[in-house]
Design a protein around this motif. Structure first.
Motif, PDB file in Angstrom:
ATOM      1  N   SER A  85       0.828  -1.213   0.000  1.00  0.00           N
ATOM      2  CA  SER A  85       0.000   0.000   0.000  1.00  0.00           C
ATOM      3  C   SER A  85       0.859   1.259   0.000  1.00  0.00           C
ATOM      4  CB  SER A  85      -0.955  -0.001   1.192  1.00  0.00           C
ATOM      5  OG  SER A  85      -0.251  -0.098   2.414  1.00  0.00           O
ATOM      6  N   TYR A 134      -4.384  -5.223  12.988  1.00  0.00           N
ATOM      7  CA  TYR A 134      -5.161  -5.767  11.877  1.00  0.00           C
ATOM      8  C   TYR A 134      -4.519  -5.357  10.560  1.00  0.00           C
ATOM      9  CZ  TYR A 134      -8.989  -6.890  15.108  1.00  0.00           C
ATOM     10  OH  TYR A 134      -9.753  -7.399  16.116  1.00  0.00           O
ATOM     11  N   TRP A 136      -5.974  -4.241   7.905  1.00  0.00           N
ATOM     12  CA  TRP A 136      -6.526  -3.007   7.352  1.00  0.00           C
ATOM     13  C   TRP A 136      -5.797  -1.792   7.893  1.00  0.00           C
ATOM     14  CZ3 TRP A 136      -8.213   0.785  10.534  1.00  0.00           C
ATOM     15  CH2 TRP A 136      -8.615   0.419  11.847  1.00  0.00           C
ATOM     16  N   LEU A 139      -2.444  -1.555   6.095  1.00  0.00           N
ATOM     17  CA  LEU A 139      -2.632  -1.088   4.721  1.00  0.00           C
ATOM     18  C   LEU A 139      -2.927   0.411   4.681  1.00  0.00           C
ATOM     19  CD1 LEU A 139      -4.732  -4.035   3.225  1.00  0.00           C
ATOM     20  CD2 LEU A 139      -2.317  -3.530   2.820  1.00  0.00           C
ATOM     21  N   LEU A 140      -3.750   0.878   5.631  1.00  0.00           N
ATOM     22  CA  LEU A 140      -4.068   2.304   5.695  1.00  0.00           C
ATOM     23  C   LEU A 140      -2.827   3.131   6.016  1.00  0.00           C
ATOM     24  CD1 LEU A 140      -6.074   4.654   5.733  1.00  0.00           C
ATOM     25  CD2 LEU A 140      -6.505   4.125   8.158  1.00  0.00           C
TER      26      LEU A 140
END
Length: 250
Positions: A85, A134, A136, A139-140
């Motif tokens: 990402s 997590y 997510w 990735l963020l």
């Protein structure tokens, strides 16, 4: 005035440039976010986008010192979550950099740093498990890190949010950040050269004369970090982020 590789610089500006190099060396070997003092200094002297390109080779030089010293301390599990990402974030940041002017550039940097500071304080003073490990979240943070490192070499604050929230020990924090930034900064080079045209032979030669000051800063950073306790180290990172967010407003 001095003429250095096509740049007309006052003696004071040259001194500030060497100070920036020293800060970058310290930042990469553990005194994280002190390089944020360098960002507004270069932006004032050279402009937002140009200063970003001028700083990048100095960052890579300092990354090499950091990786050399801390290469065994990296947590590759976190790095593998961040890299994909972050690469996307660099592409987004390249587009954004072509779409905004210097003033918007600096204002955006200030907002990003301040927001990172608020999140770090929330993590530090609130529920220690509030940010879960997590995918997510990784990735963020990778995406935001890629964008901020491209538009202003400011991913240090974003990575601080992520790595501090993972509660990494001091040396593991530094080693993980060192490998992340070496990889992502090398990835950014073609975009600066061919899209933004913010790196050329003259800017690179100017970077090279800063190398001794980068090396000195790297050595001072290693020396200082060895003498800082884990808890105090975390608050040092947070405090420097706060000062940097204020500097970018001016």
């Amino acid at each position: 005035m001095l003429e250095l590789f096509g740049y007309s610089l006052s003696y004071f500006s040259v001194a500030l440039l060497f100070l920036v190099a020293f800060f970058i060396g310290m930042a990469k070997t553990g005194v994280h976010n002190i390089s944020m003092f360098a960002v507004p200094l270069l932006a004032i002297m050279f402009g937002g986008k140009s200063s970003s390109g001028l700083m990048l080779p100095m960052l890579i030089m300092a990354d090499l010192f950091a990786v050399k010293y801390y290469h065994r301390d990296a947590n590759w599990g976190y790095l593998l979550k961040l890299f994909p990402s972050a690469a996307v974030g660099v592409l987004v940041g390249t587009w954004l950099g072509n779409a905004v002017d210097d003033q918007v550039f600096r204002s955006a940097m200030s907002v990003i740093i301040f927001a990172s500071l608020v999140i770090m304080l929330w993590i530090e003073k609130g529920d220690k498990a509030a940010i879960p490990d997590y995918i997510w979240f990784a990735l963020l943070m990778g995406l935001l890190g890629g964008i901020t490192t491209m538009i202003g070499n400011l991913a240090g604050s974003v990575m601080a949010v992520y790595l501090l929230s993972m509660r990494l020990p001091k040396n593991e924090y530094i080693g993980t950040a060192a490998w992340f930034f070496l990889a992502i900064n090398l990835f950014k080079v073609p975009f600066h050269v061919f899209s933004w045209q913010s790196i050329d032979v003259n800017s690179f030669l100017l970077n090279l004369i800063c190398l001794p000051f980068i090396a000195l800063g790297a050595w001072c950073g290693i020396w200082l970090v060895k003498r800082i306790r884990e808890k105090h180290y975390r608050w040092m990172v947070i405090g420097m982020t706060g000062v940097a967010s204020i500097l970018m407003l001016f």
